[in-house]
Design an enzyme around this catalytic site. Structure first.
Site, short mmCIF file in Angstrom:
data_model
loop_
_atom_site.label_atom_id
_atom_site.label_comp_id
_atom_site.label_asym_id
_atom_site.label_seq_id
_atom_site.Cartn_x
_atom_site.Cartn_y
_atom_site.Cartn_z
N GLN A 13 -16.66 61.32 2.42
CA GLN A 13 -16.01 61.40 3.67
C GLN A 13 -16.70 62.10 4.52
OE1 GLN A 13 -13.59 59.19 4.95
NE2 GLN A 13 -13.06 58.51 2.82
N ASP B 91 -9.38 51.64 -0.95
CA ASP B 91 -10.07 52.67 0.03
C ASP B 91 -11.15 52.10 -1.00
OD1 ASP B 91 -11.63 53.52 2.17
OD2 ASP B 91 -11.52 55.36 0.79
N CYS C 44 -13.32 50.87 6.33
CA CYS C 44 -14.10 51.32 7.57
C CYS C 44 -15.00 50.12 8.27
CB CYS C 44 -15.35 52.16 6.72
SG CYS C 44 -16.16 50.98 5.38
#
Length: 412
Positions: free
Chosen positions: A249, A344, A370
């Site tokens: 991240q 994710d 994202c």
């Protein structure tokens, strides 16, 4: 060359371009804002902004002198409140496109200028001159960047110093990818597309460069040249040394906020699946209170997760598995007896995995993405499978760009 045309910008597009109408068609104009009167040089579907005749009240001074030349940012000219609304609207529109309008969307998780701990830059030799920075807007040309206000000081201050050593690693024609990561033990530098230095006369010079710059680690083409100190990132009660050039991240404050929302959603679940777990961003935090089955396709990331867990403090068990979840997703039958699931995936999303989750009886699913578009597609699959979409929280981790992350919570 077409003469500039005066026109009024109708709205902002999803990539931050102002959209005006010329000869009955949409014209996309970078750096123009909704409501502005502008002079534009049209070229096909795009236009080059020549002058802002009447500026928007939302137009502000950019934080960087290279804005509109450097392609790293596209939205420094928009005031904070409308900027946040623009990003939030991207999430609203993506959900609505899949029939998920009306979803509860939480306040944006914001980040600050000077908080970016990871950056990917490019370098190329032009004769004897080194170009090191980000690509120009809509171009393969590289803009020299000797400082960047978005980066943490440790990275921004390193840029001009690192530029002095980069030619040592480079071939004359090839573009080099430079990944920088600020860690608790120093900066980790990963180079891709450089020449092989092992056994060559320049190897000792590379070691000297790492010493001079006080780097934690220096890698070339995925191989560690020198590790003076393990580059360590805190992940809950553990510390992880990620593989060279690995995804992490980009902003630590965003990671902490995202992880807290994941933890809150998972609640008291005793057994949790973490899909596309990387080096353990969520798995290592979840292991503080739950047994975790963590799956990831990248072998180096799984090894980094294993080392982090082994030396963590008071962590429960993590079953780690290297698995290509695109080729072999976890099946619904394998999810029995788990109280929560976190996934994710990369920007392309995980359609096949979402289809298996939709068939399962896992009571809580937390989707992190994202890409609002592929997230909305995967959420639609889950909702059609009987899940209720409880909330979506947008995250502005990549300041002044069109990128927005989301955390979605679903329950069955």
């Amino acid at each position: 060359m077409t003469d500039p045309v005066e026109m009024i910008v109708d709205k902002l597009g999803a990539k931050g371009d102002g959209i005006a109408y010329h000869n009955g068609k949409s014209l996309y104009v970078p750096f123009a804002l909704a409501g502005e009167t502008i002079l534009v040089e049209p070229s096909g579907e795009r236009g080059e902004l020549k002058q802002v005749v009447i500026p928007s009240l939302d137009r502000i001074e950019p934080v960087c002198s290279l804005f509109q030349t450097c392609g790293g940012c596209s939205m420094q000219h928009l005031a904070p409140e409308p900027y946040t609304a623009w990003k939030r609207d991207m999430v609203v529109d993506a959900l609505a496109s899949r029939g998920l309008d009306g979803t509860s969307i939480g306040p944006m998780i914001t980040t600050k200028v000077g908080g970016r701990r990871r950056a990917v830059l490019s370098a190329r030799l032009m004769g004897r001159r080194l170009l090191f920075g980000y690509h120009e807007v809509k171009s393969n040309r590289i803009v020299d960047v000797d400082k960047c206000p978005l980066l943490v000081p440790a990275l921004s201050n390193l840029l001009p110093k690192l530029a002095g050593f980069l030619p040592l690693f480079m071939n004359k024609k090839d573009e080099v990818r430079v990944t920088l990561l600020a860690t608790e033990s120093g900066v980790d530098v990963g180079l891709e597309g450089v020449k092989d230095l092992y056994g060559g006369p320049d190897y000792l010079k590379a070691v000297e460069a790492a010493e001079t710059l006080d780097l934690a680690r220096l890698s070339a083409n995925g191989e560690v040249l020198l590790e003076r100190r393990p580059p360590l990132l805190p992940m809950g009660a553990a510390q992880v040394s990620p593989p060279p050039g690995a995804f992490v991240q980009a902003d630590e404050s965003a990671e902490i906020a995202m992880a807290q929302r994941v933890m809150d959603a998972v609640g008291d679940a005793k057994r949790v699946i973490d899909l596309f777990c990387g080096s353990g961003t969520f798995a290592l935090r979840l292991a503080k209170k739950a047994q975790v089955w963590a799956l990831e396709g990248d072998e180096a990331a799984v090894k980094a997760l294993e080392r982090g867990w082994r030396f963590g403090t008071n962590l429960k068990g993590i079953k780690m598995e290297r698995r290509d979840l695109f080729r072999r997703p976890v099946l619904a039958a394998e999810m029995k007896k788990f109280g929560a699931l976190v996934f994710d995936p990369p920007r392309i999303g995980s359609k096949a995995q979402a289809e298996e989750i939709a068939k399962s009886a896992v009571p809580v699913v937390v989707a992190v993405s994202c890409n609002p578009g592929t997230l909305a597609r995967d959420l639609r699959i889950l909702v059609d499978g009987g899940y209720k979409l409880e909330s979506v929280t947008p995250v502005d981790q990549f300041l002044f760009s069109p990128h927005v992350e989301c955390i979605a919570v679903l329950r069955k």
